[in-house]
Design a protein around this motif. Structure first.
Motif, PDB file in Angstrom:
ATOM      1  N   MET A   1       0.837  -1.200   0.000  1.00 19.00           N
ATOM      2  CA  MET A   1       0.000   0.000   0.000  1.00 19.00           C
ATOM      3  C   MET A   1       0.878   1.258   0.000  1.00 19.00           C
ATOM      4  N   VAL A   2       1.916   1.267   0.825  1.00 16.14           N
ATOM      5  CA  VAL A   2       2.815   2.430   0.900  1.00 16.14           C
ATOM      6  C   VAL A   2       3.540   2.629  -0.423  1.00 16.14           C
ATOM      7  N   ILE A   3       3.974   1.543  -1.022  1.00 17.39           N
ATOM      8  CA  ILE A   3       4.665   1.631  -2.327  1.00 17.39           C
ATOM      9  C   ILE A   3       3.718   2.207  -3.383  1.00 17.39           C
ATOM     10  N   LYS A   4       2.494   1.699  -3.426  1.00 13.34           N
ATOM     11  CA  LYS A   4       1.513   2.182  -4.410  1.00 13.34           C
ATOM     12  C   LYS A   4       1.200   3.665  -4.189  1.00 13.34           C
ATOM     13  N   GLU A   5       0.966   4.037  -2.941  1.00 15.37           N
ATOM     14  CA  GLU A   5       0.671   5.444  -2.636  1.00 15.37           C
ATOM     15  C   GLU A   5       1.836   6.349  -3.013  1.00 15.37           C
ATOM     16  N   SER A   6       3.042   5.867  -2.822  1.00 21.02           N
ATOM     17  CA  SER A   6       4.219   6.659  -3.170  1.00 21.02           C
ATOM     18  C   SER A   6       4.297   6.892  -4.671  1.00 21.02           C
ATOM     19  N   LEU A   7       4.040   5.844  -5.438  1.00 23.08           N
ATOM     20  CA  LEU A   7       4.045   6.019  -6.896  1.00 23.08           C
ATOM     21  C   LEU A   7       2.954   6.996  -7.315  1.00 23.08           C
ATOM     22  N   LEU A   8       1.770   6.842  -6.782  1.00 23.76           N
ATOM     23  CA  LEU A   8       0.669   7.745  -7.150  1.00 23.76           C
ATOM     24  C   LEU A   8       1.018   9.192  -6.824  1.00 23.76           C
ATOM     25  N   LYS A   9       1.655   9.419  -5.689  1.00 23.86           N
ATOM     26  CA  LYS A   9       2.067  10.785  -5.322  1.00 23.86           C
ATOM     27  C   LYS A   9       3.072  11.330  -6.341  1.00 23.86           C
ATOM     28  N   LEU A  10       4.030  10.502  -6.720  1.00 25.44           N
ATOM     29  CA  LEU A  10       5.033  10.938  -7.695  1.00 25.44           C
ATOM     30  C   LEU A  10       4.407  11.201  -9.062  1.00 25.44           C
ATOM     31  N   LEU A  11       3.382  10.431  -9.412  1.00 21.67           N
ATOM     32  CA  LEU A  11       2.719  10.623 -10.712  1.00 21.67           C
ATOM     33  C   LEU A  11       1.907  11.911 -10.772  1.00 21.67           C
ATOM     34  N   THR A  12       1.651  12.541  -9.638  1.00 21.97           N
ATOM     35  CA  THR A  12       0.983  13.847  -9.686  1.00 21.97           C
ATOM     36  C   THR A  12       1.938  14.914 -10.191  1.00 21.97           C
ATOM     37  N   GLU A  13       3.238  14.620 -10.113  1.00 25.10           N
ATOM     38  CA  GLU A  13       4.270  15.583 -10.493  1.00 25.10           C
ATOM     39  C   GLU A  13       4.895  15.314 -11.854  1.00 25.10           C
ATOM     40  N   ARG A  14       4.953  14.035 -12.240  1.00 25.82           N
ATOM     41  CA  ARG A  14       5.640  13.686 -13.492  1.00 25.82           C
ATOM     42  C   ARG A  14       5.161  12.340 -14.020  1.00 25.82           C
ATOM     43  N   SER A  15       5.505  12.067 -15.265  1.00 24.17           N
ATOM     44  CA  SER A  15       5.062  10.826 -15.912  1.00 24.17           C
ATOM     45  C   SER A  15       5.858   9.633 -15.395  1.00 24.17           C
ATOM     46  N   ILE A  16       5.337   8.461 -15.648  1.00 25.79           N
ATOM     47  CA  ILE A  16       5.979   7.227 -15.206  1.00 25.79           C
ATOM     48  C   ILE A  16       7.388   7.079 -15.792  1.00 25.79           C
ATOM     49  N   ASN A  17       7.603   7.607 -16.979  1.00 25.31           N
ATOM     50  CA  ASN A  17       8.932   7.525 -17.602  1.00 25.31           C
ATOM     51  C   ASN A  17       9.978   8.351 -16.859  1.00 25.31           C
ATOM     52  N   LYS A  18       9.524   9.259 -16.020  1.00 24.57           N
ATOM     53  CA  LYS A  18      10.447  10.116 -15.268  1.00 24.57           C
ATOM     54  C   LYS A  18      10.515   9.726 -13.790  1.00 24.57           C
ATOM     55  N   VAL A  19       9.848   8.633 -13.435  1.00 23.83           N
ATOM     56  CA  VAL A  19       9.865   8.143 -12.061  1.00 23.83           C
ATOM     57  C   VAL A  19      10.783   6.925 -12.007  1.00 23.83           C
ATOM     58  N   THR A  20      11.664   6.896 -11.029  1.00 22.94           N
ATOM     59  CA  THR A  20      12.569   5.751 -10.863  1.00 22.94           C
ATOM     60  C   THR A  20      12.177   4.949  -9.631  1.00 22.94           C
ATOM     61  N   VAL A  21      12.686   3.747  -9.555  1.00 24.53           N
ATOM     62  CA  VAL A  21      12.473   2.922  -8.370  1.00 24.53           C
ATOM     63  C   VAL A  21      13.071   3.614  -7.151  1.00 24.53           C
ATOM     64  N   THR A  22      14.199   4.259  -7.329  1.00 28.84           N
ATOM     65  CA  THR A  22      14.827   5.009  -6.225  1.00 28.84           C
ATOM     66  C   THR A  22      13.887   6.101  -5.720  1.00 28.84           C
ATOM     67  N   ASP A  23      13.236   6.817  -6.626  1.00 28.77           N
ATOM     68  CA  ASP A  23      12.269   7.849  -6.229  1.00 28.77           C
ATOM     69  C   ASP A  23      11.148   7.247  -5.381  1.00 28.77           C
ATOM     70  N   ILE A  24      10.619   6.110  -5.836  1.00 27.68           N
ATOM     71  CA  ILE A  24       9.518   5.451  -5.126  1.00 27.68           C
ATOM     72  C   ILE A  24       9.976   5.017  -3.736  1.00 27.68           C
ATOM     73  N   CYS A  25      11.153   4.404  -3.671  1.00 26.84           N
ATOM     74  CA  CYS A  25      11.682   3.933  -2.385  1.00 26.84           C
ATOM     75  C   CYS A  25      11.911   5.096  -1.421  1.00 26.84           C
TER      76      CYS A  25
END
Length: 189
Positions: A15-39
């Motif tokens: 759940m925390v991992i998913k919420e983190s990705l969703l938060k990052l996607l409010t700022e940028r596209s999936i192509n600009k999100v890294t696993v490091t960013d999510i972690c």
């Protein structure tokens, strides 16, 4: 007892991992999100992430598929396309945060289309029963036209903050679809 604790921890971590990705996607596209960013956002290490997902794309696909399956259940439980449009709008409003992200320019452009095609067979079958003729190519074009119009309305509604009620948006979609349908009914009756 230990298994329940482990299951709870796994569910919480996902759940925390998913919420983190969703938060990052409010700022940028999936192509600009890294696993490091999510972690970093989730406060976990990369090994924890990789024990659940291969990469950020698989994680996004999992989130989208979970949403799709939940909405698909609405379609399976509804035999009326108009009731389905209301149930879909109600679901979107109730799940505002995830839908705002997934239906935005940073989400999957085809997700909403996949969702609206859940009612494809039901709608085509209804048209077959209501009209005395059946032209498969025309019905497909007709459905594509109404589905893409519905997608545009839903995207506009979501991007403007879901201010209108689900019933109002669904009623508009149904009314617009009915107007198109009437043109075909009168032309082919």
């Amino acid at each position: 007892m230990e298994d329940k604790k482990t299951d709870h921890r796994v569910r919480y971590t996902k759940m925390v991992i998913k919420e983190s990705l969703l938060k990052l996607l409010t700022e940028r596209s999936i192509n600009k999100v890294t696993v490091t960013d999510i972690c970093r956002e989730a406060g976990i290490n990369r090994n924890t992430f990789y024990s659940h997902y291969a990469n950020q794309f698989e994680l996004l696909a999992t989130i989208e598929n979970d949403l799709y399956e939940e909405i698909k259940q609405l379609g399976i439980n509804s035999s009326d396309p108009q009731k389905l449009s209301y149930e879909l709008c109600k679901y979107i409003k109730a799940n505002k945060t995830i839908c705002e992200v997934l239906f935005s320019e940073h989400g999957d452009k085809e997700l909403l289309e996949r969702i609206l095609y859940i009612s494809h067979d039901l709608t085509i079958e209804r048209w077959k029963q209501e009209l005395k003729y059946f032209d498969p190519q025309l019905f497909e074009s007709w459905y594509t036209f109404t589905a893409h119009g519905s997608i545009a309305i839903i995207k506009k509604w979501v991007s403007s903050g879901l201010k209108e009620s689900p019933s109002k948006v669904a009623a508009f979609i149904d009314k617009a679809t009915e107007a198109v349908s009437k043109a075909f009914y009168s032309e082919k009756s």
